[in-house]
Design a protein around this motif. Structure first.
Motif, PDB file in Angstrom:
ATOM      1  N   ILE A  10     -14.779  19.221  -5.611  1.00 48.41           N
ATOM      2  CA  ILE A  10     -16.390  19.656  -4.641  1.00 48.41           C
ATOM      3  C   ILE A  10     -15.932  20.117  -3.909  1.00 48.41           C
ATOM      4  O   ILE A  10     -14.602  19.128  -3.188  1.00 48.41           O
ATOM      5  N   SER A  13     -16.687  17.531   1.599  1.00 44.16           N
ATOM      6  CA  SER A  13     -16.814  16.777   0.620  1.00 44.16           C
ATOM      7  C   SER A  13     -17.065  15.658   1.884  1.00 44.16           C
ATOM      8  O   SER A  13     -16.937  14.940   1.731  1.00 44.16           O
ATOM      9  N   GLY A  18     -21.659  17.574   0.736  1.00 46.23           N
ATOM     10  CA  GLY A  18     -20.461  17.007  -0.436  1.00 46.23           C
ATOM     11  C   GLY A  18     -20.689  15.536  -0.889  1.00 46.23           C
ATOM     12  O   GLY A  18     -20.163  14.580  -1.827  1.00 46.23           O
ATOM     13  N   VAL A  22     -20.587  13.347  -4.198  1.00 45.96           N
ATOM     14  CA  VAL A  22     -19.015  12.860  -4.442  1.00 45.96           C
ATOM     15  C   VAL A  22     -19.951  11.602  -4.896  1.00 45.96           C
ATOM     16  O   VAL A  22     -19.257  11.010  -5.827  1.00 45.96           O
ATOM     17  N   ALA A  34     -12.563  15.797  -4.636  1.00 47.27           N
ATOM     18  CA  ALA A  34     -12.742  16.097  -3.581  1.00 47.27           C
ATOM     19  C   ALA A  34     -11.643  16.641  -2.401  1.00 47.27           C
ATOM     20  O   ALA A  34     -11.070  16.320  -2.409  1.00 47.27           O
ATOM     21  N   THR A  59      -8.408  13.304  -3.557  1.00 47.89           N
ATOM     22  CA  THR A  59      -9.020  13.907  -2.357  1.00 47.89           C
ATOM     23  C   THR A  59      -7.906  15.022  -2.350  1.00 47.89           C
ATOM     24  O   THR A  59      -6.099  14.725  -2.783  1.00 47.89           O
ATOM     25  N   ASN A  91     -19.628  23.697  -2.211  1.00 46.31           N
ATOM     26  CA  ASN A  91     -20.750  22.776  -1.310  1.00 46.31           C
ATOM     27  C   ASN A  91     -20.424  23.973   0.216  1.00 46.31           C
ATOM     28  O   ASN A  91     -21.456  24.186   1.377  1.00 46.31           O
TER      29      ASN A  91
END
Length: 297
Positions: A10, A13, A18, A22, A34, A59, A91
């Motif tokens: 995604i 985020s 976003g 998550v 993310a 992440t 996104n």
């Protein structure tokens, strides 16, 4: 139908849709990679996750404007984390309000760099991994602004989203042979952080637009806090559709997902407007073919 935990990548985020997506995806038992331009901006996301699902979150620093090769390298490394990527959600985006003539092509290029070319670069980097997934899905967050372009100051943003919509529709056909489902999300106005965070473009003021610019700036400044859309409900629907659960259970894949009463109204209004003009000028539309004569090639 694919069974088991999915891996979602995604973009964007750190806030807005976003951020909420998550949290909701993790709550369904799926895993998430993310991304955001700064890892520091993802610290709040990590702390907002319940401790029992944090192990399903990773992440990655990713700026969608950093170029095709850099993005491809980061996506490939991200895919190694859990060995695959099943769902990509494009996104990340922004809005650069301004009068079209005053911003010119340079402002349009800035807008397209993030909202259009960023989407394309991330998608291209991720498609090899989606083709290898048994439950691949490409989600692109568009906007009702592609349907309601008749707002002064929204030209660059609306143009970028209209381009994204056209790209998504073509990708839907091109990716169908690989069983990659494509979902174009078209939200209206939702109460998310920073959606109106970019300043109105005023670096090239043209006196003829002084009144128009002032009114448009005031309008944009008055919007935050008045949006009726609940972003958590919107992203809950996205998760439902991707997973075939909740409001999507038993329904066919939609392809388009219009979210918000304002978005619904704008889509219907634009369709009605175009059809009305088409009906009024149908004789002209049909009257430009060759006459019933043999035409030599």
């Amino acid at each position: 139908m694919f069974e088991g935990s999915r891996v979602w990548l995604i973009t964007g985020s750190s806030s807005g849709f976003g951020f909420r997506l998550v949290i909701l995806v993790l709550g369904r038992g799926d895993r998430v990679i993310a991304t955001a331009r700064s890892l520091d901006k993802l610290e709040n996301l990590i702390s907002s996750c319940k401790p029992d699902v944090r192990e399903n979150l990773r992440t990655v620093q990713l700026d969608v404007t950093e170029g095709e090769e850099a993005i491809k390298d980061k996506v490939n490394k991200a895919a190694v984390i859990w060995g695959r990527i099943d769902v990509l959600v494009n996104n990340a985006g922004n809005g650069l309000p301004g009068i079209v003539e005053e911003g010119g092509s340079s402002q349009l290029r800035r807008q397209f760099e993030t909202n259009f070319f960023g989407v394309m670069d991330v998608t291209s980097a991720t498609l090899p991994h989606l083709r290898a997934s048994p439950s691949a899905c490409l989600v692109i967050i568009g906007s009702r602004s592609a349907w309601k372009t008749e707002i002064i100051g929204i030209g660059p943003y609306a143009a970028s989203k209209a381009a994204v919509h056209a790209l998504t529709e073509t990708l839907t056909l091109e990716l169908a042979p690989f069983d990659i489902r494509v979902l174009l999300v078209e939200p209206g106005a939702f109460m998310t952080e920073g959606i109106y965070g970019q300043p109105f473009f005023t670096s090239n003021p043209i006196p003829a637009y002084d009144d128009m610019r002032a009114a448009s700036k005031a309008r944009f400044a008055s919007v935050p806090g008045t949006e009726k859309g609940d972003p958590n409900k919107a992203m809950q629907v996205v998760v439902d559709v991707v997973r075939g659960e909740g409001v999507a259970k038993g329904r066919p894949w939609p392809g388009y997902l219009v979210l918000g009463e304002d978005a619904e109204n704008d889509v219907r209004t634009k369709c009605s407007k175009v059809l009305k003009v088409l009906d009024e000028w149908v004789d002209v539309a049909r009257g430009v073919n060759f006459d019933n004569l043999s035409v030599n090639s």
